[in-house]
Enzyme design. Structure first.
Site, PDB file in Angstrom:
ATOM      1  CG  HIS A   1      -5.457  -3.270   0.457  1.00  0.00           C
ATOM      2  ND1 HIS A   1      -4.245  -3.232  -0.906  1.00  0.00           N
ATOM      3  CD2 HIS A   1      -4.310  -1.823   1.444  1.00  0.00           C
ATOM      4  CE1 HIS A   1      -3.667  -1.590  -0.927  1.00  0.00           C
ATOM      5  NE2 HIS A   1      -4.187  -1.447   0.516  1.00  0.00           N
TER       6      HIS A   1
ATOM      7  CG  ASP B   1      -5.372  -5.079  -4.001  1.00  0.00           C
ATOM      8  OD1 ASP B   1      -5.956  -4.334  -2.584  1.00  0.00           O
ATOM      9  OD2 ASP B   1      -4.433  -4.288  -3.628  1.00  0.00           O
TER      10      ASP B   1
ATOM     11  CB  SER C   1      -1.045  -0.138   1.041  1.00  0.00           C
ATOM     12  OG  SER C   1      -2.104   0.418   0.249  1.00  0.00           O
ATOM     13  CE1 TYR C   2       2.841   7.540   1.448  1.00  0.00           C
ATOM     14  CE2 TYR C   2       3.499   6.977   3.958  1.00  0.00           C
ATOM     15  CZ  TYR C   2       3.130   7.767   2.737  1.00  0.00           C
ATOM     16  OH  TYR C   2       4.175   9.388   2.612  1.00  0.00           O
TER      17      TYR C   2
END
Length: 587
Positions: A303, A272, A139-140
């Site tokens: 995710h 995802d 993710s980030y």
């Protein structure tokens, strides 16, 4: 997680790991076979970032795994990396954790290339670093890898970005022009005060609030920081300099990919939001040829790498991300001859028969792209799907009312707030509750006489007209079991004003005119088994996964009112609407 929206965003993974970090005294404490140290690392402008180092207790120089995001992450990650012979470094980016900078200021992503580079330099000078650094995270934590990799730091030797799009505009906070509403808006209600306000409103009422640009105000967000960030995501509704500055794409499709000259290991899940993004990066990196070591692994996860939803995928559907990573890094950074170099670069899970397979390229060389046409001789909303081309057929019409959108049922997205699972959750979910709606078109094959494997990119060629100057078209590919259970496989959306290109200037519709749309769905790998049926849903909303198009053609996010649109789908000899399926011949 919820990419880039708040400190508490990554929910279970980040919150739990942050608590684990806090449990340490973090000042040269020995913990079993580890030494744990917290330091504040200065960037070139003097801003100091919270950095936690987990290293083997035995003195020496080791390869390093760096992760940068909202929090340093904790022992759930570090224990295994340290045990495998790596130093693990976790860092909070600006304005997160104990890091300085950006408090109350919306500036996420913009400093991560520079700060990542400076952190790599700091690590390379430490006595416990052997000069080889890899970056890891989802993710980030994946975005920070994509942003720094093109900077070509001499000590960055590999990246392992998971479940994150290198093109932050195309599909993160927005998807092909539409706002990724639930993902982005839930992140605007992350602290106790604002979350309570959203709960008092009722979450569906909260998601329905118009105009979208003022959503932060209704839950009492402060005038800067989170409020400003929300307004930026809503108001930057085209591919402008804002997105170009934080996207690897830049001004061209290959963007900065040719500057990534180190090994890359991509990881993701079919359910995802970013399986398509992972394969796009795989293809771009392969095309530019700047690095020869590119691998990808995809399974039926969400995710957070969880196999979710109501469909059973067998006992082997999970993937051990850290185990896969350390084995690969042993080969890349340590030169261990462990068989990795002899394996094909693509490892993907086949849903339906629930097996793992290796492949050499994407799309698969043996793919037979096959058109399955939408058929409905009398224009009924329930029609047939087949390879026979239509002749003279009446078009099918339906009414899209933004005030009565089609509810989200499961899906391929990154929303992970389990408290809202009754409204939106990822994974395979029976779609039959939506199939009685008059604004949902259904096209289905006859029961299959033999297995049909569909593996690869999927697109719908749609010929449609609308009474609106802007509207949406959404679609789902569905696997219908013999008992009638209809599980979603993949989905997609196109905002009509971006029908030519999501990266170019939008153009409104001429009401009543027939346009050709290319509606891309997330790629997938599924075997539709004998006796099952292949089904496609067509409609104009999927709420609250994506925001409702108000049909006005006005500037996006600013409308307080909506209009009803009459949509017409054409499926005849002149306008043969169809889905293009990547069919894989039986072995």
């Amino acid at each position: 997680m919820r990419v880039g929206t708040s400190k508490g965003f990554f929910f279970a993974a980040v919150i739990i790991s942050t608590v684990l970090v806090a449990m340490y005294a973090l000042r040269h404490l020995h913990h079993r076979d580890q030494v744990v140290e917290e330091v504040m690392v200065a960037m070139r402008d003097g801003v100091r970032l919270q950095t936690v180092v987990w290293r083997p207790a035995l003195p020496g120089r080791y390869p390093v795994v760096l992760t940068r995001g909202y929090a340093p992450t904790g022992s759930a990650f570090s224990d295994r990396f340290v045990k495998a012979g790596y130093v693990y470094v976790g860092q909070s980016t600006r304005g997160h954790g104990s890091s300085e900078g950006n408090q109350g200021v919306a500036n996420r992503f913009f400093d991560d290339a520079q700060d990542g580079y400076d952190t790599l330099t700091w690590i390379s000078r430490q006595p416990w670093c052997d000069g080889n650094i890899a970056m890891y995270g989802k993710s980030y934590w994946g975005a920070t890898q994509w942003l720094v990799a093109p900077e070509q730091h001499p000590n960055l030797k590999a990246i392992i970005p998971q479940v994150m799009n290198a093109d932050i505009w195309q599909c993160v906070y927005r998807c092909n022009g539409a706002l990724t509403l639930a993902l982005t808006a839930d992140g605007r209600a992350y602290d106790d005060h604002t979350r309570e306000a959203a709960e008092r409103m009722g979450w569906l009422a909260y998601f329905r609030h118009l105009p979208l640009i003022t959503l932060g105000e209704v839950v009492g967000l402060p005038g800067n920081g989170a409020q400003e960030l929300w307004q930026q995501y809503v108001s930057h509704a085209v591919f402008d300099d804002y997105w170009k500055a934080i996207s690897i794409r830049g001004d061209g499709k290959d963007g900065k990919y040719d500057r990534i000259r180190i090994p890359v290991y991509l990881m993701g899940g079919w359910y995802d939001y970013y399986a398509g993004a992972a394969f796009t990066s795989f293809q771009r990196l392969t095309h530019v040829g700047a690095t020869k070591e590119i691998r990808i692994v995809i399974n039926s996860s969400d995710h957070l790498n969880r196999v979710v939803g109501d469909r059973h995928f067998g006992e082997d559907a999970a993937k051990d991300e850290i185990g896969l990573t350390t084995r690969w890094l042993d080969y890349i950074l340590k030169g261990v001859d462990n068989g990795v170099k002899d394996e094909p670069p693509i490892k993907i899970f086949v849903m339906g028969i629930n097996q793992w397979r290796y492949e050499h390229e994407w799309p698969l060389a043996r793919t037979r792209f096959t058109k399955y046409y939408f058929r409905s001789e009398d224009g009924a909303r329930v029609g047939r799907l087949g390879t026979d081309r239509p002749d003279h057929e009446e078009p099918t019409t339906y009414t899209y009312d933004p005030n009565d959108p089609v509810p989200t049922l499961g899906g391929n997205h990154s929303f992970i707030d389990e408290k809202l699972a009754g409204i939106i959750r990822a994974g395979a979910v029976d779609q039959r509750p939506n199939e009685s709606r008059t604004d949902l078109l259904i096209f289905t094959t006859l029961p299959l006489k033999e297995n049909v494997e569909v593996t690869g990119p999927i697109a719908i060629k749609l010929f449609a007209a609308s009474t609106a100057t802007d509207t949406d078209f959404t679609a789902k590919l569905v696997d219908v079991f013999p008992d009638g259970t209809a599980y979603n496989i993949t989905e997609g959306i196109i905002r009509a004003r971006f029908r030519k290109s999501v990266w170019e200037s939008p153009e409104l519709l001429e009401p009543g005119k027939i346009y050709e749309y290319s509606l891309e769905l997330h790629p997938t790998r599924n075997v539709f088994q004998s006796g099952h049926r292949i089904r496609v849903h067509l409609t104009s909303s999927n709420f609250p996964l994506w925001d409702r198009n108000p049909n006005t053609g006005n500037r996006q996010g600013m409308d307080a009112e909506t209009q009803i649109a009459r949509q017409t789908i054409y499926h005849d000899r002149t306008y043969p609407s169809h889905i293009l399926l990547p069919v894989i011949p039986a072995a």
